[in-house]
Write an enzyme that holds these catalytic residues in place. Structure first.
Site, mmCIF file in Angstrom:
data_model
loop_
_atom_site.group_PDB
_atom_site.id
_atom_site.type_symbol
_atom_site.label_atom_id
_atom_site.label_comp_id
_atom_site.label_asym_id
_atom_site.label_seq_id
_atom_site.Cartn_x
_atom_site.Cartn_y
_atom_site.Cartn_z
ATOM 1 N N GLU A 58 40.420 29.335 45.465
ATOM 2 C CA GLU A 58 41.196 30.575 45.515
ATOM 3 C C GLU A 58 42.102 30.675 44.288
ATOM 4 O OE1 GLU A 58 40.082 32.482 47.542
ATOM 5 O OE2 GLU A 58 39.730 31.623 49.515
ATOM 6 N N TYR B 103 41.046 36.472 37.625
ATOM 7 C CA TYR B 103 41.641 37.800 37.597
ATOM 8 C C TYR B 103 42.568 37.942 36.397
ATOM 9 C CZ TYR B 103 40.097 37.706 42.484
ATOM 10 O OH TYR B 103 39.346 37.584 43.627
ATOM 11 N N GLU C 35 33.248 32.776 48.011
ATOM 12 C CA GLU C 35 33.756 33.341 49.265
ATOM 13 C C GLU C 35 32.774 33.162 50.413
ATOM 14 O OE1 GLU C 35 36.687 33.897 49.377
ATOM 15 O OE2 GLU C 35 37.387 34.642 47.453
ATOM 16 N N GLU D 69 37.870 36.595 54.456
ATOM 17 C CA GLU D 69 36.765 36.163 53.605
ATOM 18 C C GLU D 69 35.532 37.047 53.777
ATOM 19 O OE1 GLU D 69 37.293 34.012 51.434
ATOM 20 O OE2 GLU D 69 38.986 32.824 52.146
ATOM 21 N N HIS E 143 33.470 29.933 51.899
ATOM 22 C CA HIS E 143 34.715 29.986 52.662
ATOM 23 C C HIS E 143 34.479 30.652 54.014
ATOM 24 C CE1 HIS E 143 36.769 30.237 48.427
ATOM 25 N NE2 HIS E 143 36.107 29.107 48.624
ATOM 26 N N HIS F 43 40.072 31.681 41.379
ATOM 27 C CA HIS F 43 39.833 33.126 41.385
ATOM 28 C C HIS F 43 41.018 33.852 40.754
ATOM 29 C CE1 HIS F 43 37.038 32.585 45.133
ATOM 30 N NE2 HIS F 43 36.583 31.990 44.060
ATOM 31 N N ASP G 46 43.783 36.645 47.146
ATOM 32 C CA ASP G 46 43.598 35.253 46.750
ATOM 33 C C ASP G 46 44.932 34.541 46.606
ATOM 34 O OD1 ASP G 46 40.820 34.433 46.574
ATOM 35 O OD2 ASP G 46 40.590 36.033 45.124
#
Length: 340
Positions: A119, A126, A218, A184, A221, A122, A88
């Protein structure tokens, strides 16, 4: 190929003349006049699915990681986040620096910008997971400096994108779109499924919920790049030569080899329901699905070996087949369409 001009008032380009790349855009984004209707639908879908990492409760995962995961599961969990963080991070920059500057359809520019935001979101998720749950945050963020298998995979992915740093050609940009479809639609999936395998055993349920949010993004995407590639096929069939198709097949084969190696490496045949044979067949199945979606032939002709993953990927009343990239309903939106 030159980067598009940000503002070009002398342009007389009509909607029918608009192109995915090598067009002559005015530089004004008008959502009421768009050639690529699929881009508008994707925008609405992505907007309807807006989410934030704080929506996911990871409280129980902190306890589960510390007291319930086996050493093999904990190792796999840490490696999964290291890989997802890398990809990402690549993608946030790649979209803005290497792809969008050469795309000349403003509605596609908008969706790519939205993807870049997602992204980054994301990456925020994380950070939430790693900081709250894992033992060694710094190691996870710098794992590629210590782990040769992760480094090999990251080096290959980044090398494909790095080719755009030089002179950009029509052929290179098409291959970059394929590389994005692969990222992706293939590279994320060993990691996603690894987390779902823990949830299937009743562990790390908050992490699985976070992956559901991420995977839901995703798939949009993936649909974006599949539609970009298919639009280019219509506009520039001359680019899809036997030599180009051979390069695309080679990219998928290499990607499959790396992802299978990675999946086997993180699980080491010690994760219930996720054996080496299953990993290999699963990645081959995904590659076949991705190839068919852009008008190419299957390489492996294998069946989906772990259909239970489909249930873990579902989102409340969402009805979707993530692996065939067909979306019919999303829990946060009422948009329904089958033309993807």
């Amino acid at each position: 190929m030159d980067r598009k001009r940000i503002y070009n008032p002398s342009s007389n380009e009509t909607l029918t003349e608009r192109r995915v790349f090598n067009g002559n855009p005015h530089g004004i984004l008008n959502f009421t006049k768009a050639k690529y209707q699929w881009a508008l639908k994707l925008w609405d879908l992505m907007e309807a699915n807006t989410w934030f990492p704080k929506e996911v409760d990871t409280t129980d995962d902190v306890r589960c990681y510390a007291h319930e995961l086996t050493q093999a599961e904990k190792r796999m969990y840490d490696l999964v986040w290291s890989q997802l963080i890398s990809m990402d991070s690549f993608q946030t920059n790649n979209l803005a620096d290497n792809i969008n500057p050469y795309i000349t359809a403003p509605e596609i520019n908008a969706v790519l910008s939205r993807q870049a935001y997602e992204e980054a979101n994301h990456s925020k998720s994380y950070a939430v997971m790693v900081e709250a749950i894992c033992d060694n945050t710094d190691l996870i963020y710098e794992m590629e400096k210590h782990d040769d298998v992760l480094r090999e995979k990251n080096d290959y992915i980044s090398s494909v994108y790095a080719e755009l740093a030089g002179e950009v050609t029509d052929e290179k940009l098409l291959l970059a779109m394929v590389a994005n479809q692969i990222l992706e639609g293939v590279y994320f999936y060993s990691g996603f499924t690894a987390i779902y395998s823990l949830a299937r055993a009743g562990k790390m349920l908050g992490s699985a919920q976070m992956i559901r949010f991420i995977q839901r993004d995703e798939i949009t995407h993936l649909l974006l790049f599949q539609n970009m590639i298919n639009s280019v096929r219509t506009e520039r069939p001359d680019l899809f030569t036997p030599e180009m198709e051979a390069k695309i097949y080679d990219m998928f084969k290499k990607a499959g080899e790396l992802e299978i190696k990675w999946g086997k490496y993180i699980t080491q045949n010690q994760i219930m329901g996720f054996t080496d044979d299953i990993i290999e067949q699963y990645i081959q199945y995904l590659i076949d699905q991705r190839l068919v979606a852009i008008g190419l032939k299957r390489l492996y002709n294998v069946a989906h070996p772990i259909k239970w993953v489909d249930d873990f990927a579902k989102f409340n009343d969402q009805k979707s087949n993530f692996f065939e990239a067909k979306v019919t309903n999303y829990s946060k939106g009422s948009i329904s369409f089958d033309d993807f």
